[in-house]
Design an enzyme around this catalytic site. Structure first.
Site, PDB file in Angstrom:
ATOM      1  N   GLU A 124      42.723  48.659  33.112  1.00  0.00           N
ATOM      2  CA  GLU A 124      43.253  48.209  31.816  1.00  0.00           C
ATOM      3  C   GLU A 124      42.636  49.035  30.693  1.00  0.00           C
ATOM      4  O   GLU A 124      41.425  49.255  30.729  1.00  0.00           O
ATOM      5  CB  GLU A 124      42.947  46.722  31.613  1.00  0.00           C
ATOM      6  CG  GLU A 124      43.649  45.841  32.639  1.00  0.00           C
ATOM      7  CD  GLU A 124      43.417  44.342  32.428  1.00  0.00           C
ATOM      8  OE1 GLU A 124      42.724  43.978  31.469  1.00  0.00           O
ATOM      9  OE2 GLU A 124      43.935  43.556  33.234  1.00  0.00           O
ATOM     10  N   ILE A 163      42.276  26.323  36.044  1.00  0.00           N
ATOM     11  CA  ILE A 163      43.558  26.907  35.621  1.00  0.00           C
ATOM     12  C   ILE A 163      44.630  26.628  36.671  1.00  0.00           C
ATOM     13  O   ILE A 163      45.760  26.250  36.340  1.00  0.00           O
ATOM     14  CB  ILE A 163      43.404  28.421  35.335  1.00  0.00           C
ATOM     15  CG1 ILE A 163      42.457  28.626  34.146  1.00  0.00           C
ATOM     16  CG2 ILE A 163      44.772  29.066  35.057  1.00  0.00           C
ATOM     17  CD1 ILE A 163      42.041  30.065  33.894  1.00  0.00           C
ATOM     18  N   THR A 217      47.838  36.022  36.716  1.00  0.00           N
ATOM     19  CA  THR A 217      47.173  35.935  35.412  1.00  0.00           C
ATOM     20  C   THR A 217      45.657  35.892  35.611  1.00  0.00           C
ATOM     21  O   THR A 217      44.926  35.536  34.684  1.00  0.00           O
ATOM     22  CB  THR A 217      47.607  34.650  34.649  1.00  0.00           C
ATOM     23  OG1 THR A 217      47.433  33.528  35.518  1.00  0.00           O
ATOM     24  CG2 THR A 217      49.040  34.741  34.171  1.00  0.00           C
ATOM     25  N   HIS A 240      47.181  41.551  29.433  1.00  0.00           N
ATOM     26  CA  HIS A 240      46.022  40.657  29.563  1.00  0.00           C
ATOM     27  C   HIS A 240      45.944  39.698  28.357  1.00  0.00           C
ATOM     28  O   HIS A 240      44.968  39.728  27.599  1.00  0.00           O
ATOM     29  CB  HIS A 240      44.724  41.460  29.706  1.00  0.00           C
ATOM     30  CG  HIS A 240      43.627  40.671  30.375  1.00  0.00           C
ATOM     31  ND1 HIS A 240      42.711  41.237  31.241  1.00  0.00           N
ATOM     32  CD2 HIS A 240      43.289  39.353  30.312  1.00  0.00           C
ATOM     33  CE1 HIS A 240      41.866  40.304  31.657  1.00  0.00           C
ATOM     34  NE2 HIS A 240      42.210  39.160  31.098  1.00  0.00           N
ATOM     35  N   GLY A 252      41.175  26.169  40.939  1.00  0.00           N
ATOM     36  CA  GLY A 252      40.179  25.815  39.916  1.00  0.00           C
ATOM     37  C   GLY A 252      40.889  25.158  38.746  1.00  0.00           C
ATOM     38  O   GLY A 252      42.029  24.696  38.867  1.00  0.00           O
ATOM     39  N   ARG A 257      43.140  38.375  37.727  1.00  0.00           N
ATOM     40  CA  ARG A 257      42.561  39.694  37.518  1.00  0.00           C
ATOM     41  C   ARG A 257      43.330  40.707  38.346  1.00  0.00           C
ATOM     42  O   ARG A 257      43.780  40.408  39.466  1.00  0.00           O
ATOM     43  CB  ARG A 257      41.092  39.749  37.976  1.00  0.00           C
ATOM     44  CG  ARG A 257      40.084  39.175  37.004  1.00  0.00           C
ATOM     45  CD  ARG A 257      39.953  40.006  35.726  1.00  0.00           C
ATOM     46  NE  ARG A 257      38.922  39.502  34.836  1.00  0.00           N
ATOM     47  CZ  ARG A 257      39.101  38.550  33.912  1.00  0.00           C
ATOM     48  NH1 ARG A 257      40.284  37.992  33.743  1.00  0.00           N
ATOM     49  NH2 ARG A 257      38.098  38.170  33.132  1.00  0.00           N
TER      50      ARG A 257
HETATM   51  C1  GLV Z   1      40.165  36.253  30.505  1.00  0.00           C
HETATM   52  O1  GLV Z   1      40.683  36.939  31.327  1.00  0.00           O
HETATM   53  C2  GLV Z   1      38.856  35.719  30.593  1.00  0.00           C
HETATM   54  O2  GLV Z   1      38.164  35.956  31.595  1.00  0.00           O
HETATM   55  O3  GLV Z   1      38.446  35.040  29.660  1.00  0.00           O
END
Ligand code: GLV
Length: 322
Positions: free
Chosen positions: A264, A159, A233, A283, A157, A235
């Protein structure tokens, strides 16, 4: 006037605009809002502006028959029962786009830090272990080269693509797996098994959904190329943490960079915390001043649109408008 509950004080400059358009209440206390606090604050409200730490499940939603919209200051919406909202025709706002580069930077920072043992080296120096009798040597703090290595991106995606752009600058070979096929210049699409077997670095960038939960389970982790560096990074819940810790113990996984955890804040007995080659972060993928302000502004704009009966500019369940 509609009542709107905001579960945390927000950065950015747009919250006062929201206050002009509704009867706004904000949870002002430090720390996370409890489930009871959320329930009490949301009672009687038509709108909710929340964070990824707020669990919006079917039980909570059933107790809120008056709710008309939810706006989350996050791109991920796995903390929310999206189907339950959609069934009720309630739009859900989220904040994609603005955090892409910041999160890709975090992934790269963790990748470099894990490969080059930066956190371990920092602890070493601070502890006073860098002494004349324990100093520079040909094998002193050697790590893995990022430049020229093969990077496997799981989830291409926005990112994932931003990580690929950075990797190109490091002269990496870039391969990727995505649920639906895509074409991105400079990226070779491969099957997930091939990616696991041939990547020197693996970056996890899929959203957490029922399909991706446990995607990197013990069996898939056992397929990773020996000596790999894994970065997550996206989930927690996508990578089996116990299996990853075990693979680090055996050396199959050389190092890891982990920003997200199944639970978390992470429990202190999580096995990943015990491993020196794991670079940990709480996070913070999107955590820059500018990006957090932009995310908050979008969350407010989504809420403002809902209040004025307009479609949200960034809606995670746009089918409610059809
Ligand atoms: C961060 O993890 C988000 O979903 O914005």
């Amino acid at each position: 006037m509609s009542r709107v509950f905001v579960t945390h004080q927000l950065p950015g400059e747009r919250l006062p605009l929201l206050a002009q358009q509704c009867d706004l209440s904000i949870w002002e206390q430090p720390g996370l809002l409890s489930a009871q606090g959320l329930r009490a604050g949301l009672a009687g409200c038509q709108g909710l502006v929340c964070l990824l730490t707020d669990r919006i499940d079917a039980q909570l939603l059933n107790a809120m028959p008056q709710l008309e919209f939810v706006s989350s200051m996050s791109v991920g919406v796995d903390h929310i029962d999206v189907e339950a909202l959609t069934r009720r025709g309630i739009p859900l706002g989220h904040t994609p786009g603005v955090l892409v580069d910041t999160t890709a930077d975090t992934a790269f920072a963790l990748m470099l830090a894990a490969a080059r043992r930066v956190a371990e080296a920092d602890r070493y120096v601070r502890a006073g272990n860098w002494r004349l009798d324990n100093a520079w040597a040909p094998d002193f703090f050697v790590g893995k080269d990022v430049s020229g290595a093969t990077l496997g991106i799981i989830g291409l995606g926005a990112i994932g693509q931003a990580i690929a752009r950075r990797a190109a600058g490091f002269n990496m070979r870039i391969i990727a797996w995505n649920r639906s096929p895509m074409q991105v210049p400079g990226v070779e699409m491969v099957a997930l098994e091939e990616l696991l077997q041939s990547s020197d670095f693996v970056s996890v960038n899929v959203a957490l959904t029922p399909t991706t939960r446990g995607l990197l389970d013990a069996q898939r982790i056992s397929m990773l190329k020996p000596g790999v560096v894994l970065v997550n990074t996206a989930r927690g819940g996508i990578v089996d943490e116990a299996a990853l810790a075990q693979a680090l113990d055996t050396g199959q996984v050389y190092a890891a960079g982990v920003d997200v955890f199944a639970q978390e804040p992470v429990a202190m007995d999580n096995p990943l915390l015990a491993h020196p080659r794991v670079v940990l972060a709480p996070h913070i993928g999107s955590a820059t001043e500018l990006t957090r302000a932009r995310m908050a502004n979008i969350a407010v704009d989504n809420a403002l649109a809902a209040l004025s009966g307009e479609p949200m500019p960034f809606c995670a369940n746009p089918q409610v408008y059809r």
